[in-house]
Motif scaffolding. Sequence first.
Motif, PDB file in Angstrom:
ATOM      1  N   GLY A   1      47.174 -34.167  78.154  1.00 15.98           N
ATOM      2  CA  GLY A   1      47.778 -35.493  78.174  1.00 15.98           C
ATOM      3  C   GLY A   1      49.112 -35.585  77.469  1.00 15.98           C
ATOM      4  N   ARG A   2      49.661 -34.447  77.038  1.00 12.53           N
ATOM      5  CA  ARG A   2      50.964 -34.437  76.383  1.00 12.53           C
ATOM      6  C   ARG A   2      52.069 -34.556  77.438  1.00 12.53           C
ATOM      7  NH1 ARG A   2      51.686 -31.446  71.369  1.00 12.53           N
ATOM      8  NH2 ARG A   2      49.722 -31.306  70.277  1.00 12.53           N
ATOM      9  N   VAL A   3      53.137 -35.235  77.070  1.00 21.43           N
ATOM     10  CA  VAL A   3      54.300 -35.346  77.957  1.00 21.43           C
ATOM     11  C   VAL A   3      55.006 -33.987  77.992  1.00 21.43           C
ATOM     12  CG1 VAL A   3      56.509 -36.497  78.345  1.00 21.43           C
ATOM     13  CG2 VAL A   3      54.576 -37.803  77.458  1.00 21.43           C
ATOM     14  N   VAL A   4      55.329 -33.524  79.204  1.00 21.12           N
ATOM     15  CA  VAL A   4      55.923 -32.200  79.376  1.00 21.12           C
ATOM     16  C   VAL A   4      57.436 -32.311  79.517  1.00 21.12           C
ATOM     17  CG1 VAL A   4      56.038 -30.162  80.871  1.00 21.12           C
ATOM     18  CG2 VAL A   4      53.843 -31.283  80.456  1.00 21.12           C
ATOM     19  N   ILE A   5      58.124 -31.451  78.761  1.00 20.81           N
ATOM     20  CA  ILE A   5      59.571 -31.297  78.877  1.00 20.81           C
ATOM     21  C   ILE A   5      59.810 -29.902  79.433  1.00 20.81           C
ATOM     22  CG2 ILE A   5      61.766 -31.286  77.654  1.00 20.81           C
ATOM     23  CD1 ILE A   5      60.204 -32.554  75.292  1.00 20.81           C
ATOM     24  N   GLU A   6      60.583 -29.817  80.470  1.00 21.33           N
ATOM     25  CA  GLU A   6      60.911 -28.521  81.065  1.00 21.33           C
ATOM     26  C   GLU A   6      62.266 -28.065  80.540  1.00 21.33           C
ATOM     27  OE1 GLU A   6      58.963 -26.904  83.327  1.00 21.33           O
ATOM     28  OE2 GLU A   6      57.511 -28.494  83.730  1.00 21.33           O
ATOM     29  N   MET A   7      62.357 -26.788  80.198  1.00 16.90           N
ATOM     30  CA  MET A   7      63.620 -26.216  79.723  1.00 16.90           C
ATOM     31  C   MET A   7      63.777 -24.839  80.360  1.00 16.90           C
ATOM     32  SD  MET A   7      64.667 -25.346  75.810  1.00 16.90           S
ATOM     33  CE  MET A   7      66.354 -25.186  75.303  1.00 16.90           C
ATOM     34  N   THR A   8      64.924 -24.618  80.979  1.00 19.19           N
ATOM     35  CA  THR A   8      65.224 -23.314  81.553  1.00 19.19           C
ATOM     36  C   THR A   8      66.301 -22.652  80.706  1.00 19.19           C
ATOM     37  OG1 THR A   8      64.674 -24.102  83.757  1.00 19.19           O
ATOM     38  CG2 THR A   8      65.991 -22.093  83.619  1.00 19.19           C
ATOM     39  N   VAL A   9      66.022 -21.429  80.273  1.00 19.37           N
ATOM     40  CA  VAL A   9      66.967 -20.676  79.454  1.00 19.37           C
ATOM     41  C   VAL A   9      67.408 -19.458  80.246  1.00 19.37           C
ATOM     42  CG1 VAL A   9      67.314 -19.441  77.284  1.00 19.37           C
ATOM     43  CG2 VAL A   9      65.825 -21.450  77.345  1.00 19.37           C
TER      44      VAL A   9
ATOM     45  N   ILE B   1      66.811 -30.832  73.451  1.00 20.87           N
ATOM     46  CA  ILE B   1      65.478 -31.384  73.181  1.00 20.87           C
ATOM     47  C   ILE B   1      65.557 -32.886  72.950  1.00 20.87           C
ATOM     48  CG2 ILE B   1      63.563 -31.402  71.525  1.00 20.87           C
ATOM     49  CD1 ILE B   1      64.103 -28.373  71.113  1.00 20.87           C
ATOM     50  N   GLU B   2      66.485 -33.310  72.112  1.00 18.73           N
ATOM     51  CA  GLU B   2      66.591 -34.728  71.779  1.00 18.73           C
ATOM     52  C   GLU B   2      67.063 -35.556  72.968  1.00 18.73           C
ATOM     53  OE1 GLU B   2      68.774 -34.950  68.043  1.00 18.73           O
ATOM     54  OE2 GLU B   2      67.495 -33.346  67.262  1.00 18.73           O
ATOM     55  N   ASN B   3      67.991 -35.040  73.750  1.00 15.89           N
ATOM     56  CA  ASN B   3      68.447 -35.769  74.937  1.00 15.89           C
ATOM     57  C   ASN B   3      67.376 -35.836  76.013  1.00 15.89           C
ATOM     58  OD1 ASN B   3      70.966 -36.360  73.853  1.00 15.89           O
ATOM     59  ND2 ASN B   3      71.889 -34.495  74.664  1.00 15.89           N
ATOM     60  N   SER B   4      66.522 -34.830  76.071  1.00 15.56           N
ATOM     61  CA  SER B   4      65.434 -34.820  77.055  1.00 15.56           C
ATOM     62  C   SER B   4      64.323 -35.797  76.701  1.00 15.56           C
ATOM     63  CB  SER B   4      64.829 -33.419  77.171  1.00 15.56           C
ATOM     64  OG  SER B   4      65.780 -32.501  77.619  1.00 15.56           O
ATOM     65  N   THR B   5      64.228 -36.150  75.440  1.00 16.64           N
ATOM     66  CA  THR B   5      63.124 -37.003  74.997  1.00 16.64           C
ATOM     67  C   THR B   5      63.550 -38.404  74.585  1.00 16.64           C
ATOM     68  OG1 THR B   5      63.329 -36.155  72.741  1.00 16.64           O
ATOM     69  CG2 THR B   5      61.782 -35.023  74.203  1.00 16.64           C
ATOM     70  N   ILE B   6      64.834 -38.698  74.670  1.00 15.98           N
ATOM     71  CA  ILE B   6      65.320 -39.989  74.158  1.00 15.98           C
ATOM     72  C   ILE B   6      64.702 -41.187  74.882  1.00 15.98           C
ATOM     73  CG2 ILE B   6      67.398 -40.201  75.589  1.00 15.98           C
ATOM     74  CD1 ILE B   6      68.730 -40.989  72.771  1.00 15.98           C
TER      75      ILE B   6
ATOM     76  N   GLU C   1      55.165 -39.940  71.878  1.00 11.61           N
ATOM     77  CA  GLU C   1      53.857 -39.346  72.152  1.00 11.61           C
ATOM     78  C   GLU C   1      53.920 -37.859  71.882  1.00 11.61           C
ATOM     79  OE1 GLU C   1      52.212 -40.129  76.007  1.00 11.61           O
ATOM     80  OE2 GLU C   1      53.134 -42.101  76.132  1.00 11.61           O
ATOM     81  N   PRO C   2      52.744 -37.213  71.811  1.00 14.86           N
ATOM     82  CA  PRO C   2      52.745 -35.753  71.673  1.00 14.86           C
ATOM     83  C   PRO C   2      53.426 -35.102  72.880  1.00 14.86           C
ATOM     84  CG  PRO C   2      50.580 -36.661  71.159  1.00 14.86           C
ATOM     85  CD  PRO C   2      51.396 -37.777  71.717  1.00 14.86           C
ATOM     86  N   LEU C   3      54.109 -33.989  72.600  1.00 18.89           N
ATOM     87  CA  LEU C   3      54.911 -33.329  73.629  1.00 18.89           C
ATOM     88  C   LEU C   3      54.478 -31.881  73.857  1.00 18.89           C
ATOM     89  CD1 LEU C   3      58.428 -34.425  72.301  1.00 18.89           C
ATOM     90  CD2 LEU C   3      57.197 -35.440  74.224  1.00 18.89           C
TER      91      LEU C   3
ATOM     92  N   ARG D   1      62.585 -44.787  60.602  1.00 23.28           N
ATOM     93  CA  ARG D   1      61.153 -44.610  60.849  1.00 23.28           C
ATOM     94  C   ARG D   1      60.899 -44.124  62.274  1.00 23.28           C
ATOM     95  NH1 ARG D   1      60.854 -49.199  57.331  1.00 23.28           N
ATOM     96  NH2 ARG D   1      60.793 -50.637  59.089  1.00 23.28           N
ATOM     97  N   VAL D   2      61.692 -44.581  63.233  1.00 28.62           N
ATOM     98  CA  VAL D   2      61.571 -44.080  64.609  1.00 28.62           C
ATOM     99  C   VAL D   2      61.946 -42.606  64.653  1.00 28.62           C
ATOM    100  CG1 VAL D   2      62.534 -44.244  66.946  1.00 28.62           C
ATOM    101  CG2 VAL D   2      61.904 -46.321  65.713  1.00 28.62           C
ATOM    102  N   LYS D   3      63.024 -42.238  63.963  1.00 29.44           N
ATOM    103  CA  LYS D   3      63.409 -40.819  63.889  1.00 29.44           C
ATOM    104  C   LYS D   3      62.305 -39.988  63.253  1.00 29.44           C
ATOM    105  CE  LYS D   3      68.450 -41.004  63.624  1.00 29.44           C
ATOM    106  NZ  LYS D   3      69.604 -40.724  62.753  1.00 29.44           N
TER     107      LYS D   3
END
Length: 183
Positions: free
Chosen positions: A26-34, A60-65, A70-72, A167-169
């Motif tokens: 149930g974690r939100v997925v961030i995809e990253m290609t290196v 990472i921060e721009n992908s999640t802004i 939630e857990p990632l 606190r959000v940060k």
Amino acid sequence: MNKFKETKKSVKEEISKRRLKRDENGRVVIEMTVKNDDDFLSPFSENETPVISESVSDFIENSTISLPLEPLTMKIHSDCIDEREQELYKKAIKEYYTERYISNEKEIKRNYIIAIIMALVGVLMLGFSIYFGVSEQMLVAEIIDISAWVFLWEAVDISILRNISLRVKRKRYLSYIGMNIEY
């Protein structure tokens, strides 16, 4: 003006079509290609554990802004990262955001201390304002009164309004620290 409304409508439609991709937990997925990991790590670190580079943290921060807090899970796709580097990069990501978390905590505490001092100064100045108001030095009393309210407002501004973003940060940093990283 109509073009603006049309653009706004199409953006809202696109946003409503987007669905968060989630893993089996149930974690939100961030995809990253290196494609090249030469600059994955920063050349500098405060201790022996390396940290990620600024470009990786920006990604990472721009992908999640726009994501909810939630857990990632971050899925890194790469042909150039070997098993040794995988573990090193996981530690570097956690170390980077742990340092950010520590810095954020210090700033929150510092803001509360400043707010308490400003509130105390404001209350003390209000006392002087009352004293000078009684002694018929009205101009001095009004100047002190205005200054006191400025100090009190700043105390509220710092302790409540400015610390909201901190606190959000803090929650974001905790999310990054606890992020599941898969290759």
